[in-house]
Design a protein around this motif. Structure first.
Motif, PDB file in Angstrom:
ATOM      1  N   LYS A 126       0.866  -1.175   0.000  1.00 62.17           N
ATOM      2  CA  LYS A 126       0.000   0.000   0.000  1.00 62.17           C
ATOM      3  C   LYS A 126       0.899   1.220   0.000  1.00 62.17           C
ATOM      4  CE  LYS A 126      -4.429  -1.312   1.719  1.00 62.17           C
ATOM      5  NZ  LYS A 126      -5.103  -1.770   2.904  1.00 62.17           N
ATOM      6  N   ALA A 127       0.649   2.142  -0.915  1.00 60.36           N
ATOM      7  CA  ALA A 127       1.502   3.333  -0.990  1.00 60.36           C
ATOM      8  C   ALA A 127       0.640   4.571  -1.110  1.00 60.36           C
ATOM      9  CB  ALA A 127       2.419   3.224  -2.198  1.00 60.36           C
ATOM     10  N   LYS A 128       1.085   5.647  -0.454  1.00 60.56           N
ATOM     11  CA  LYS A 128       0.336   6.906  -0.532  1.00 60.56           C
ATOM     12  C   LYS A 128       1.264   8.024  -0.959  1.00 60.56           C
ATOM     13  CE  LYS A 128      -3.209   7.885   1.806  1.00 60.56           C
ATOM     14  NZ  LYS A 128      -4.284   7.906   2.611  1.00 60.56           N
ATOM     15  N   VAL A 129       0.788   8.837  -1.917  1.00 69.44           N
ATOM     16  CA  VAL A 129       1.561  10.010  -2.344  1.00 69.44           C
ATOM     17  C   VAL A 129       1.018  11.235  -1.616  1.00 69.44           C
ATOM     18  CG1 VAL A 129       2.181  11.508  -4.284  1.00 69.44           C
ATOM     19  CG2 VAL A 129       2.046   9.021  -4.631  1.00 69.44           C
ATOM     20  N   LEU A 130       1.895  11.937  -0.924  1.00 73.17           N
ATOM     21  CA  LEU A 130       1.533  13.211  -0.313  1.00 73.17           C
ATOM     22  C   LEU A 130       2.224  14.309  -1.119  1.00 73.17           C
ATOM     23  CD1 LEU A 130       1.985  12.332   3.495  1.00 73.17           C
ATOM     24  CD2 LEU A 130      -0.106  12.226   2.119  1.00 73.17           C
ATOM     25  N   THR A 131       1.613  15.479  -1.208  1.00 71.74           N
ATOM     26  CA  THR A 131       2.227  16.569  -1.974  1.00 71.74           C
ATOM     27  C   THR A 131       2.439  17.774  -1.057  1.00 71.74           C
ATOM     28  OG1 THR A 131       0.101  17.528  -2.638  1.00 71.74           O
ATOM     29  CG2 THR A 131       1.010  15.832  -4.085  1.00 71.74           C
ATOM     30  N   ALA A 132       3.580  18.429  -1.210  1.00 69.46           N
ATOM     31  CA  ALA A 132       3.864  19.611  -0.388  1.00 69.46           C
ATOM     32  C   ALA A 132       3.158  20.850  -0.940  1.00 69.46           C
ATOM     33  CB  ALA A 132       5.369  19.846  -0.329  1.00 69.46           C
ATOM     34  N   ILE A 133       2.590  20.717  -2.131  1.00 67.10           N
ATOM     35  CA  ILE A 133       1.767  21.783  -2.724  1.00 67.10           C
ATOM     36  C   ILE A 133       0.402  21.149  -2.965  1.00 67.10           C
ATOM     37  CG2 ILE A 133       1.443  23.232  -4.783  1.00 67.10           C
ATOM     38  CD1 ILE A 133       4.560  23.135  -5.056  1.00 67.10           C
ATOM     39  N   ARG A 134      -0.654  21.859  -2.591  1.00 62.81           N
ATOM     40  CA  ARG A 134      -1.993  21.259  -2.717  1.00 62.81           C
ATOM     41  C   ARG A 134      -2.309  20.886  -4.154  1.00 62.81           C
ATOM     42  NH1 ARG A 134      -5.375  20.857   1.307  1.00 62.81           N
ATOM     43  NH2 ARG A 134      -5.104  22.177   3.134  1.00 62.81           N
ATOM     44  N   MET A 135      -2.685  19.658  -4.408  1.00 61.11           N
ATOM     45  CA  MET A 135      -3.151  19.256  -5.744  1.00 61.11           C
ATOM     46  C   MET A 135      -4.037  18.016  -5.654  1.00 61.11           C
ATOM     47  SD  MET A 135       0.336  18.047  -7.627  1.00 61.11           S
ATOM     48  CE  MET A 135       1.460  19.354  -7.121  1.00 61.11           C
ATOM     49  N   GLU A 136      -4.987  18.045  -4.668  1.00 62.23           N
ATOM     50  CA  GLU A 136      -5.931  16.943  -4.613  1.00 62.23           C
ATOM     51  C   GLU A 136      -6.692  16.914  -5.934  1.00 62.23           C
ATOM     52  OE1 GLU A 136      -5.953  19.318  -2.182  1.00 62.23           O
ATOM     53  OE2 GLU A 136      -5.576  18.348  -0.269  1.00 62.23           O
ATOM     54  N   PRO A 137      -7.048  15.789  -6.509  1.00 60.03           N
ATOM     55  CA  PRO A 137      -6.954  14.446  -5.942  1.00 60.03           C
ATOM     56  C   PRO A 137      -5.678  13.684  -6.328  1.00 60.03           C
ATOM     57  CG  PRO A 137      -8.248  14.344  -7.921  1.00 60.03           C
ATOM     58  CD  PRO A 137      -7.765  15.765  -7.804  1.00 60.03           C
ATOM     59  N   ILE A 138      -4.681  14.377  -6.843  1.00 55.74           N
ATOM     60  CA  ILE A 138      -3.460  13.653  -7.242  1.00 55.74           C
ATOM     61  C   ILE A 138      -2.776  13.072  -6.011  1.00 55.74           C
ATOM     62  CG2 ILE A 138      -1.125  14.033  -8.173  1.00 55.74           C
ATOM     63  CD1 ILE A 138      -2.435  15.780 -10.305  1.00 55.74           C
ATOM     64  N   GLU A 146       1.628   1.579   5.512  1.00 51.50           N
ATOM     65  CA  GLU A 146       1.708   2.078   4.134  1.00 51.50           C
ATOM     66  C   GLU A 146       3.070   2.716   3.882  1.00 51.50           C
ATOM     67  OE1 GLU A 146      -1.611   4.723   3.267  1.00 51.50           O
ATOM     68  OE2 GLU A 146      -2.942   3.421   4.401  1.00 51.50           O
ATOM     69  N   VAL A 147       3.504   2.651   2.632  1.00 51.23           N
ATOM     70  CA  VAL A 147       4.709   3.370   2.244  1.00 51.23           C
ATOM     71  C   VAL A 147       4.273   4.778   1.856  1.00 51.23           C
ATOM     72  CG1 VAL A 147       6.606   3.482   0.582  1.00 51.23           C
ATOM     73  CG2 VAL A 147       5.792   1.251   1.390  1.00 51.23           C
ATOM     74  N   VAL A 148       4.937   5.779   2.414  1.00 52.79           N
ATOM     75  CA  VAL A 148       4.550   7.162   2.141  1.00 52.79           C
ATOM     76  C   VAL A 148       5.563   7.816   1.209  1.00 52.79           C
ATOM     77  CG1 VAL A 148       4.257   9.443   3.157  1.00 52.79           C
ATOM     78  CG2 VAL A 148       3.359   7.472   4.305  1.00 52.79           C
ATOM     79  N   ILE A 149       5.079   8.357   0.096  1.00 56.80           N
ATOM     80  CA  ILE A 149       5.966   9.056  -0.837  1.00 56.80           C
ATOM     81  C   ILE A 149       5.649  10.542  -0.739  1.00 56.80           C
ATOM     82  CG2 ILE A 149       6.802   9.179  -3.215  1.00 56.80           C
ATOM     83  CD1 ILE A 149       5.539   6.399  -3.645  1.00 56.80           C
ATOM     84  N   MET A 150       6.641  11.311  -0.316  1.00 49.26           N
ATOM     85  CA  MET A 150       6.424  12.736  -0.061  1.00 49.26           C
ATOM     86  C   MET A 150       6.987  13.534  -1.241  1.00 49.26           C
ATOM     87  SD  MET A 150       7.299  12.397   3.969  1.00 49.26           S
ATOM     88  CE  MET A 150       8.418  11.043   3.646  1.00 49.26           C
ATOM     89  N   SER A 151       6.078  14.057  -2.060  1.00 49.93           N
ATOM     90  CA  SER A 151       6.498  14.670  -3.324  1.00 49.93           C
ATOM     91  C   SER A 151       6.577  16.194  -3.224  1.00 49.93           C
ATOM     92  CB  SER A 151       5.536  14.258  -4.429  1.00 49.93           C
ATOM     93  OG  SER A 151       4.260  14.783  -4.173  1.00 49.93           O
ATOM     94  N   CYS A 152       7.085  16.815  -4.273  1.00 50.07           N
ATOM     95  CA  CYS A 152       7.274  18.277  -4.401  1.00 50.07           C
ATOM     96  C   CYS A 152       8.457  18.775  -3.577  1.00 50.07           C
ATOM     97  CB  CYS A 152       6.069  19.103  -3.970  1.00 50.07           C
ATOM     98  SG  CYS A 152       4.571  18.736  -4.854  1.00 50.07           S
ATOM     99  N   GLY A 153       9.325  17.923  -3.110  1.00 47.76           N
ATOM    100  CA  GLY A 153      10.466  18.369  -2.299  1.00 47.76           C
ATOM    101  C   GLY A 153       9.979  19.127  -1.081  1.00 47.76           C
ATOM    102  N   THR A 154      10.541  20.329  -0.879  1.00 44.08           N
ATOM    103  CA  THR A 154      10.111  21.146   0.262  1.00 44.08           C
ATOM    104  C   THR A 154       8.823  21.901  -0.040  1.00 44.08           C
ATOM    105  OG1 THR A 154      11.317  23.067  -0.547  1.00 44.08           O
ATOM    106  CG2 THR A 154      12.534  21.593   0.924  1.00 44.08           C
ATOM    107  N   GLY A 155       8.468  21.965  -1.326  1.00 44.89           N
ATOM    108  CA  GLY A 155       7.306  22.753  -1.736  1.00 44.89           C
ATOM    109  C   GLY A 155       7.677  24.184  -2.081  1.00 44.89           C
TER     110      GLY A 155
END
Ligand code: UDP
Length: 236
Positions: free
Chosen positions: A96-108, A125-134
């Motif tokens: 199970k993996a979840k992508v989080l974004t440091a800049i709002r872009m739901e539902p991506i 779950e494996v969490v992938i934290m995208s957008c770097g620092t934002g």
């Protein structure tokens, strides 16, 4: 037995290219997913930050007339593309993996917060934290230092195509020798390019150790997690 309870894995965008000149190599992605699954089975909580250099880097755009901030925003979007690709590969591998974004872009992806990331990891779950620092003017090395510190990871594992930190670039200087371990002060004194300065200083000031290792050899991630002496440990 895993040596770490929670890790932050940093993958460069470039490494996702595998044998390609640009973009994402599905074979490489599958190999990474397999390695991540192996450490998940050891019970390790996994947070991931991926770069975007296989698609776009703000600085290279700036040299060609792009506005730096827009270029960096393009780079951050590139990290989202890579994060989505990795999350798909992890799902195919049965995680199970979840992508989080440091800049709002739901539902991506859901908007990042430290607590959301920790909750997901604690659920397995494996969490992938995208957008770097934002924010522009930073790199994903700094993004991964920041996220590693925030999520209270025991260590940052920096997967690269080189098997550790050397006295000089081993791809250019055949006399270069590898460190088994090195302190942050020594990295800074020698001007070694382990990560950019901002990222290195953040890890030093917040006491987050890094292991730099070759992620392109299957099985290496598990070896590092189990404490095998491969790669280079950077610490205070
Ligand atoms: N970037 C940014 N802020 C961040 C992280 C990344 O603006 O916090 C942008 C920056 O333009 C960078 C690009 O995203 O060049 C891709 O990240 P990076 O170069 O770190 O990717 P990697 O070299 O790891 O593939």
């Amino acid at each position: 037995m895993a040596k770490y309870k929670r890790i932050l894995l940093k993958l460069s965008g470039e490494s996702l290219m595998g044998s390609k000149q640009f973009g994402i190599d599905e074979v490489r992605l599958g190999e990474y997913a397999k390695q991540i699954k192996e450490i998940h089975e050891e019970g390790v909580q996994i947070g991931i930050v991926i770069g975007g250099g296989n698609i776009f880097r703000g600085l290279s755009g700036a040299g060609k007339g792009f506005d730096r901030v827009k270029g960096d925003q393009m780079g951050m979007l590139a990290t989202v593309i890579n994060s989505l690709a990795l999350s798909s590969a992890l799902t195919v591998a049965g995680l199970k993996a979840k992508v989080l974004t440091a800049i709002r872009m739901e539902p991506i992806g859901e908007f990042y917060s430290k607590w959301k990331a920790i909750e997901c990891m604690e659920r397995g779950e494996v969490v992938i934290m995208s957008c770097g620092t934002g924010a522009p003017y930073f790199t994903t090395d700094t993004g991964s230092s920041l996220r590693g510190i925030e999520i209270e990871a025991d260590v940052m594992l920096k997967g690269t195509r080189v098997d550790g930190v050397y006295t000089a670039d081993p791809e250019k200087d055949p006399t270069a020798t590898k460190f088994d371990e090195i302190t942050y002060d020594e990295v800074l004194r020698r001007g070694l390019k382990v990560m950019d300065l901002t990222a290195t200083c953040m890890c030093k000031e917040n006491n987050l150790p890094i292991v730099v290792f070759d992620m392109d050899t299957p099985g290496n991630l598990q070896k590092v997690v189990c404490g095998d002496n491969i790669g280079t440990l950077v610490h205070n």
